[in-house]
Design a protein around this motif. Structure first.
Motif, PDB file in Angstrom:
ATOM      1  N   TYR A   1     -13.813 -15.366 -25.052  1.00  8.38           N
ATOM      2  CA  TYR A   1     -14.258 -16.183 -26.016  1.00  8.38           C
ATOM      3  C   TYR A   1     -13.056 -16.964 -26.414  1.00  8.38           C
ATOM      4  O   TYR A   1     -12.037 -16.608 -26.474  1.00  8.38           O
ATOM      5  CB  TYR A   1     -14.737 -15.424 -27.365  1.00  8.38           C
ATOM      6  CG  TYR A   1     -15.904 -14.251 -27.353  1.00  8.38           C
ATOM      7  CD1 TYR A   1     -17.195 -14.736 -27.036  1.00  8.38           C
ATOM      8  CD2 TYR A   1     -15.561 -13.035 -27.170  1.00  8.38           C
ATOM      9  CE1 TYR A   1     -18.194 -13.592 -26.923  1.00  8.38           C
ATOM     10  CE2 TYR A   1     -16.474 -12.207 -26.757  1.00  8.38           C
ATOM     11  CZ  TYR A   1     -17.880 -12.275 -26.649  1.00  8.38           C
ATOM     12  OH  TYR A   1     -18.790 -11.414 -26.508  1.00  8.38           O
ATOM     13  N   LEU A   2     -13.421 -18.321 -26.599  1.00  6.98           N
ATOM     14  CA  LEU A   2     -12.674 -19.315 -26.825  1.00  6.98           C
ATOM     15  C   LEU A   2     -12.174 -19.217 -28.198  1.00  6.98           C
ATOM     16  O   LEU A   2     -12.854 -18.901 -29.312  1.00  6.98           O
ATOM     17  CB  LEU A   2     -13.062 -20.810 -26.782  1.00  6.98           C
ATOM     18  CG  LEU A   2     -12.318 -21.938 -27.352  1.00  6.98           C
ATOM     19  CD1 LEU A   2     -10.912 -21.914 -26.025  1.00  6.98           C
ATOM     20  CD2 LEU A   2     -13.041 -23.139 -27.145  1.00  6.98           C
ATOM     21  N   TYR A   3     -10.713 -19.119 -28.544  1.00  4.96           N
ATOM     22  CA  TYR A   3     -10.132 -19.163 -29.840  1.00  4.96           C
ATOM     23  C   TYR A   3      -9.594 -20.401 -30.217  1.00  4.96           C
ATOM     24  O   TYR A   3     -10.010 -20.769 -31.371  1.00  4.96           O
ATOM     25  CB  TYR A   3      -9.152 -18.042 -30.044  1.00  4.96           C
ATOM     26  CG  TYR A   3      -8.495 -17.809 -31.289  1.00  4.96           C
ATOM     27  CD1 TYR A   3      -9.334 -17.399 -32.251  1.00  4.96           C
ATOM     28  CD2 TYR A   3      -7.243 -18.179 -31.502  1.00  4.96           C
ATOM     29  CE1 TYR A   3      -8.794 -17.385 -33.579  1.00  4.96           C
ATOM     30  CE2 TYR A   3      -6.603 -18.025 -32.813  1.00  4.96           C
ATOM     31  CZ  TYR A   3      -7.428 -17.478 -33.649  1.00  4.96           C
ATOM     32  OH  TYR A   3      -6.789 -17.384 -35.150  1.00  4.96           O
ATOM     33  N   MET A   4      -8.809 -21.073 -29.384  1.00  4.37           N
ATOM     34  CA  MET A   4      -8.168 -22.252 -29.893  1.00  4.37           C
ATOM     35  C   MET A   4      -7.687 -23.087 -28.527  1.00  4.37           C
ATOM     36  O   MET A   4      -7.185 -22.256 -27.568  1.00  4.37           O
ATOM     37  CB  MET A   4      -7.087 -21.915 -30.737  1.00  4.37           C
ATOM     38  CG  MET A   4      -6.378 -23.029 -31.332  1.00  4.37           C
ATOM     39  SD  MET A   4      -4.884 -22.543 -32.402  1.00  4.37           S
ATOM     40  CE  MET A   4      -5.629 -21.726 -33.495  1.00  4.37           C
ATOM     41  N   ILE A   5      -7.337 -24.277 -28.691  1.00  6.86           N
ATOM     42  CA  ILE A   5      -6.666 -25.076 -27.745  1.00  6.86           C
ATOM     43  C   ILE A   5      -5.601 -25.875 -28.299  1.00  6.86           C
ATOM     44  O   ILE A   5      -5.707 -26.581 -29.171  1.00  6.86           O
ATOM     45  CB  ILE A   5      -7.805 -26.250 -26.877  1.00  6.86           C
ATOM     46  CG1 ILE A   5      -8.806 -25.441 -26.221  1.00  6.86           C
ATOM     47  CG2 ILE A   5      -6.931 -26.804 -25.888  1.00  6.86           C
ATOM     48  CD1 ILE A   5      -9.781 -26.414 -25.807  1.00  6.86           C
ATOM     49  N   LEU A   6      -4.384 -25.713 -27.819  1.00  8.20           N
ATOM     50  CA  LEU A   6      -3.186 -26.150 -28.465  1.00  8.20           C
ATOM     51  C   LEU A   6      -2.768 -27.577 -28.023  1.00  8.20           C
ATOM     52  O   LEU A   6      -3.587 -28.147 -26.973  1.00  8.20           O
ATOM     53  CB  LEU A   6      -1.763 -25.273 -28.160  1.00  8.20           C
ATOM     54  CG  LEU A   6      -2.026 -23.951 -28.403  1.00  8.20           C
ATOM     55  CD1 LEU A   6      -0.765 -23.109 -27.854  1.00  8.20           C
ATOM     56  CD2 LEU A   6      -2.414 -23.687 -30.170  1.00  8.20           C
ATOM     57  N   SER A   7      -2.275 -28.334 -28.506  1.00  6.29           N
ATOM     58  CA  SER A   7      -2.004 -29.732 -28.150  1.00  6.29           C
ATOM     59  C   SER A   7      -1.298 -29.994 -26.890  1.00  6.29           C
ATOM     60  O   SER A   7      -1.632 -31.047 -26.398  1.00  6.29           O
ATOM     61  CB  SER A   7      -0.809 -30.204 -29.265  1.00  6.29           C
ATOM     62  OG  SER A   7       0.424 -29.701 -29.293  1.00  6.29           O
ATOM     63  N   ASP A   8      -0.823 -28.718 -26.398  1.00  8.18           N
ATOM     64  CA  ASP A   8      -0.357 -29.017 -24.768  1.00  8.18           C
ATOM     65  C   ASP A   8      -1.129 -28.486 -23.827  1.00  8.18           C
ATOM     66  O   ASP A   8      -0.822 -28.364 -22.781  1.00  8.18           O
ATOM     67  CB  ASP A   8       1.198 -28.424 -24.770  1.00  8.18           C
ATOM     68  CG  ASP A   8       0.761 -26.575 -24.633  1.00  8.18           C
ATOM     69  OD1 ASP A   8      -0.310 -26.341 -25.033  1.00  8.18           O
ATOM     70  OD2 ASP A   8       1.793 -26.078 -24.443  1.00  8.18           O
ATOM     71  N   GLU A   9      -2.440 -28.322 -24.377  1.00 14.78           N
ATOM     72  CA  GLU A   9      -3.574 -28.006 -23.400  1.00 14.78           C
ATOM     73  C   GLU A   9      -3.773 -26.753 -23.177  1.00 14.78           C
ATOM     74  O   GLU A   9      -4.514 -25.941 -22.590  1.00 14.78           O
ATOM     75  CB  GLU A   9      -3.708 -28.900 -22.292  1.00 14.78           C
ATOM     76  CG  GLU A   9      -4.045 -30.437 -22.728  1.00 14.78           C
ATOM     77  CD  GLU A   9      -4.375 -31.216 -21.485  1.00 14.78           C
ATOM     78  OE1 GLU A   9      -4.934 -30.655 -20.391  1.00 14.78           O
ATOM     79  OE2 GLU A   9      -3.991 -32.163 -21.233  1.00 14.78           O
TER      80      GLU A   9
END
Length: 94
Positions: free
Chosen positions: A3-11
């Motif tokens: 499950y997707l939790y988060m995408i950080l600024s560096d992808e």
């Protein structure tokens, strides 16, 4: 299933598993994946032991930052793992 939790600024994309029962212990696997010119860097950590079960391309510094991230987010990752991931709001158009 992850499950997707988060995408950080560096992808770097952070996903997590459902609850995995292992000898009476509730575990969650957290996967980190970042695109590169030649594919992806990836790492996977098992909670609650914080044992890295896979790792390729991320530096020791990256892993240290991920461990700190996991310590601050473990309670949420368990919550979402028990509930089938984060429920994102659906947009409704009139």
């Amino acid at each position: 299933m992850m499950y997707l939790y988060m995408i950080l600024s560096d992808e770097t994309e952070i996903t997590h598993s459902h609850i995995i029962e292992n000898n009476g212990v509730k575990e969650v696997e957290v996967h980190f994946e970042r695109p590169t010119e030649n594919g992806f860097d990836m790492a996977r950590c098992s909670l609650p032991t914080y044992k890295w079960i896979k790792r390729n391309g991320f530096s020791d510094d990256d892993i240290q930052k991920f461990e700190q991230f996991l310590k601050y987010n473990a309670h949420l990752l368990y919550k979402y793992a028990e509930n089938g991931g984060i429920k994102f709001a659906e947009s409704v158009s009139s």
